[in-house]
Write a protein that holds these residues in place. Structure first.
Motif, PDB file in Angstrom:
ATOM      1  N   SER A 138       0.624  -1.506  -0.272  1.00 17.14           N
ATOM      2  CA  SER A 138      -0.009  -0.104  -0.274  1.00 17.14           C
ATOM      3  C   SER A 138       0.778   1.328  -0.179  1.00 17.14           C
ATOM      4  O   SER A 138       1.010   2.110  -0.608  1.00 17.14           O
ATOM      5  N   ALA A 139       1.674   0.687   0.855  1.00 15.59           N
ATOM      6  CA  ALA A 139       2.356   1.839   0.682  1.00 15.59           C
ATOM      7  C   ALA A 139       3.640   2.505  -0.140  1.00 15.59           C
ATOM      8  O   ALA A 139       3.965   3.450  -0.863  1.00 15.59           O
ATOM      9  N   LYS A 140       3.514   1.425  -0.696  1.00 17.58           N
ATOM     10  CA  LYS A 140       4.812   1.642  -2.795  1.00 17.58           C
ATOM     11  C   LYS A 140       4.012   2.338  -3.508  1.00 17.58           C
ATOM     12  O   LYS A 140       4.654   2.769  -4.000  1.00 17.58           O
ATOM     13  N   VAL A 141       2.331   1.556  -3.829  1.00 20.46           N
ATOM     14  CA  VAL A 141       1.330   1.941  -4.658  1.00 20.46           C
ATOM     15  C   VAL A 141       0.913   3.288  -4.389  1.00 20.46           C
ATOM     16  O   VAL A 141       0.353   3.938  -5.575  1.00 20.46           O
ATOM     17  N   GLY A 142       0.320   3.469  -3.432  1.00 25.09           N
ATOM     18  CA  GLY A 142      -0.899   4.336  -3.375  1.00 25.09           C
ATOM     19  C   GLY A 142      -1.832   4.404  -3.563  1.00 25.09           C
ATOM     20  O   GLY A 142      -2.772   5.215  -3.655  1.00 25.09           O
ATOM     21  N   GLU A 143      -2.188   3.108  -3.751  1.00 23.68           N
ATOM     22  CA  GLU A 143      -3.565   2.588  -4.322  1.00 23.68           C
ATOM     23  C   GLU A 143      -4.148   2.095  -3.306  1.00 23.68           C
ATOM     24  O   GLU A 143      -3.780   1.270  -2.321  1.00 23.68           O
ATOM     25  N   THR A 144      -5.952   1.323  -3.373  1.00 22.35           N
ATOM     26  CA  THR A 144      -6.025   0.462  -2.817  1.00 22.35           C
ATOM     27  C   THR A 144      -6.052  -1.020  -2.818  1.00 22.35           C
ATOM     28  O   THR A 144      -5.543  -1.325  -3.871  1.00 22.35           O
TER      29      THR A 144
END
Length: 270
Positions: free
Chosen positions: A98-104
């Protein structure tokens, strides 16, 4: 869509189908609301309700005359989440993804031929969508569902596909078993699945299965976005990160001696 008791399930299966009926409404429910949709006579339905109340699976408010899910279910759900779902094992990997991609990010497993969302991480700017931890969704038109279906053994896949509703949620929904099988073959070949606004308009995702060392389906993880902010090509760039997360989750699950996570196939009735 709730599970239906099979012919050989006996009293327990029938009582659980009543419990499913109450749970599916998602609110306090009166006896009179359950009667029209129940396969049981009034007296039988009432007896099952009373038994479920006495066991703490349901609670009854005599002043309002309504039934709600009981606190015993909360205890059981917490135990199931801790010991029979991937959620505790997957938590750190979902956090990193989550922290890496910033999407749900979604984590799901198969349950009675449907998708059970067991954990979720919201995007930096949350997007309103159906999926929430604890919710059940269709397998045939969700990214996580198709990612898992594509890697099931043929005999198990046959049983799961026979239980799909093939309801056309959107103009993109696959509405037949033959069409779905063809899509699943392509998914298995490339190793990841897409949701092309098949369940909800404006919601897209890319998903990969979580497989044991033996190739058994444990679950699936996905990255979901809105068509207003992103596209499938952009989401597909996250596939390497998704696969790394799925591999790490499977490895930790195996080390934890994760219980058999094969989906339970129930027979159709009626």
């Amino acid at each position: 869509m709730s599970a239906v008791a099979g012919k050989g399930d006996g009293t327990i299966g029938k009582a659980l189908s009543v419990l499913d009926q109450v749970a599916a409404l998602g609110r306090p429910v009166r006896f009179s609301e359950l009667v029209p949709h129940s396969p049981f006579p009034k007296a039988t339905l009432y007896r099952f309700l009373q038994s479920l109340v006495s066991q703490g699976m349901l609670a009854h408010d005599p002043e309002r005359g309504v039934y709600t899910l009981g606190l015993r279910l909360v205890r059981l759900a917490h135990s199931a989440w801790s010991t029979a779902s991937l959620a505790p094992v997957a938590r750190p990997h979902l956090d990193q993804l989550s922290a890496k991609v910033g999407e749900t990010v979604h984590l799901a497993q198969l349950d009675h031929a449907q998708v059970l969302y067991v954990d979720k991480r919201n995007a930096g700017i949350p997007v309103e969508m159906y999926s929430q931890a604890g919710k059940v969704g269709p397998a045939y038109c969700t990214g996580v569902g198709k990612a898992m279906l594509a890697f099931l053994p043929p005999d198990m896949l046959d049983g799961v596909l026979s239980q799909q509703s093939y309801h056309p949620f959107t103009h993109s929904t696959l509405t037949g078993a033959a069409e779905l099988r063809a899509a699943l073959a392509r998914i298995k070949e490339r190793g990841h699945a897409f949701d092309r606004e098949e369940h909800e308009p404006g919601i897209i995702c890319v998903a990969v299965p979580i497989l044991s060392r033996e190739g058994r389906v444990l679950g699936a993880v996905s990255i979901t976005g809105s068509t207003e902010r992103t596209g499938l090509a952009a989401l597909e760039r996250f596939v390497p990160a998704l696969r790394a997360a799925a591999t790490a989750i499977a490895e930790d699950a195996g080390n934890w001696q994760f219980p058999d996570a094969a989906p339970q196939i129930i027979s159709k009735t009626g």
